[in-house]
Design a protein around this motif. Structure first.
Motif, mmCIF file in Angstrom:
data_model
loop_
_atom_site.group_PDB
_atom_site.id
_atom_site.type_symbol
_atom_site.label_atom_id
_atom_site.label_comp_id
_atom_site.label_asym_id
_atom_site.label_seq_id
_atom_site.Cartn_x
_atom_site.Cartn_y
_atom_site.Cartn_z
ATOM 1 N N UNK A 1 34.597 42.001 53.842
ATOM 2 C CA UNK A 1 35.975 41.729 53.469
ATOM 3 C C UNK A 1 36.102 41.577 51.968
ATOM 4 N N UNK A 2 37.272 41.918 51.430
ATOM 5 C CA UNK A 2 37.579 41.715 50.022
ATOM 6 C C UNK A 2 38.880 40.938 49.957
ATOM 7 N N UNK A 3 39.001 40.099 48.900
ATOM 8 C CA UNK A 3 40.175 39.241 48.772
ATOM 9 C C UNK A 3 40.842 39.510 47.434
ATOM 10 N N UNK A 4 42.159 39.491 47.431
ATOM 11 C CA UNK A 4 42.928 39.629 46.210
ATOM 12 C C UNK A 4 43.444 38.246 45.860
ATOM 13 N N UNK A 5 43.022 37.717 44.721
ATOM 14 C CA UNK A 5 43.417 36.388 44.304
ATOM 15 C C UNK A 5 44.415 36.542 43.163
ATOM 16 N N UNK A 6 45.591 35.904 43.290
ATOM 17 C CA UNK A 6 46.642 36.001 42.283
ATOM 18 C C UNK A 6 46.582 34.748 41.425
ATOM 19 N N UNK B 1 47.933 32.025 38.465
ATOM 20 C CA UNK B 1 49.244 31.430 38.210
ATOM 21 C C UNK B 1 50.049 32.173 37.134
ATOM 22 N N UNK B 2 49.390 32.883 36.222
ATOM 23 C CA UNK B 2 50.147 33.598 35.192
ATOM 24 C C UNK B 2 50.635 34.955 35.660
ATOM 25 N N UNK B 3 50.324 35.347 36.935
ATOM 26 C CA UNK B 3 50.816 36.600 37.510
ATOM 27 C C UNK B 3 49.752 37.658 37.612
ATOM 28 N N UNK B 4 48.573 37.460 37.034
ATOM 29 C CA UNK B 4 47.499 38.436 37.126
ATOM 30 C C UNK B 4 46.793 38.320 38.460
ATOM 31 N N UNK B 5 45.966 39.318 38.776
ATOM 32 C CA UNK B 5 45.243 39.299 40.052
ATOM 33 C C UNK B 5 43.791 39.674 39.828
ATOM 34 N N UNK B 6 42.935 39.175 40.683
ATOM 35 C CA UNK B 6 41.499 39.437 40.614
ATOM 36 C C UNK B 6 41.047 39.826 42.017
ATOM 37 N N UNK B 7 40.230 40.915 42.105
ATOM 38 C CA UNK B 7 39.691 41.369 43.388
ATOM 39 C C UNK B 7 38.307 40.791 43.556
ATOM 40 N N UNK B 8 38.099 40.089 44.625
ATOM 41 C CA UNK B 8 36.801 39.486 44.902
ATOM 42 C C UNK B 8 36.200 40.183 46.114
ATOM 43 N N UNK B 9 34.997 40.632 46.017
ATOM 44 C CA UNK B 9 34.329 41.363 47.076
ATOM 45 C C UNK B 9 34.536 42.856 46.862
ATOM 46 N N UNK B 10 33.849 43.660 47.662
ATOM 47 C CA UNK B 10 34.013 45.121 47.546
ATOM 48 C C UNK B 10 34.486 45.649 48.892
ATOM 49 N N UNK B 11 35.727 46.148 48.949
ATOM 50 C CA UNK B 11 36.248 46.675 50.218
ATOM 51 C C UNK B 11 35.590 48.004 50.554
ATOM 52 N N UNK B 12 35.349 48.212 51.860
ATOM 53 C CA UNK B 12 34.791 49.476 52.336
ATOM 54 C C UNK B 12 35.483 49.809 53.649
ATOM 55 N N UNK B 13 35.768 51.075 53.875
ATOM 56 C CA UNK B 13 36.415 51.440 55.150
ATOM 57 C C UNK B 13 35.438 51.275 56.307
#
Length: 160
Positions: A126-131, A133-145
């Motif tokens: 699983x991968x998570x998108x963390x937003x 507070x200033x509006x930016x986002x960070x992707x944690x983990x590596x998504x794979x189909x």
């Protein structure tokens, strides 16, 4: 004055003489023969006790019929209660059987086998998108189909 010689005023003493007037002879006077009407009610119905007796008999009959109806209604209700108890017991057994199926079917191995039988595939990492507070986002983990199963139709958007 002695008791035998005392005279009480208004009370006559003992009779010692003969009667002056003879007693009359009694005889039966023949009566007029009564003509009975055929329309008259019998003597039992003309008695003043007859309405009371009829009332008591009517009350006894009414009470007996009332008790009979009451006993019948109670018996019917008892039969219905017995049937409902039997239905409740059968439903309680069904609930226990279903709960046992849920417990036995809730193991991870059973769930995995049911998922494979339904055509599902195991998910990848699983991968998570963390937003931020200033509006930016960070992707944690590596998504794979997810890997495709053999014979399964291609997913839309695969490009095939």
């Amino acid at each position: 004055m002695t008791r035998a010689t005392a005279r009480v005023p208004g009370v006559a003493g003992p009779r010692t003489g003969a009667r002056t007037t003879p007693r009359p002879d009694l005889r039966l006077v023949p009566g007029i023969p009564s003509v009975r009407s055929r329309r008259r009610a019998p003597r039992a119905l003309r008695s003043p006790r007859a309405p009371f007796v009829l009332l008591v008999v009517a009350m006894l009959v009414g009470t007996t019929l009332g008790l009979l109806i009451l006993n019948t209604a109670i018996a019917v209700d008892s039969l219905q209660a017995t049937e409902l108890r039997a239905d409740n017991a059968a439903r309680a057994q069904e609930v226990q059987r279903l709960e046992q199926q849920v417990v036995s079917g809730g193991t991870p191995a059973e769930i995995a086998a049911a998922a494979v039988a339904a055509g599902l595939v195991p998910a990848g990492p699983a991968a998570y998108l963390v937003i931020d507070p200033d509006g930016g986002s960070v992707l944690r983990g590596s998504p794979a189909p997810a890997p495709a199963l053999e014979g399964a139709p291609a997913a839309p958007g695969d490009g095939n």
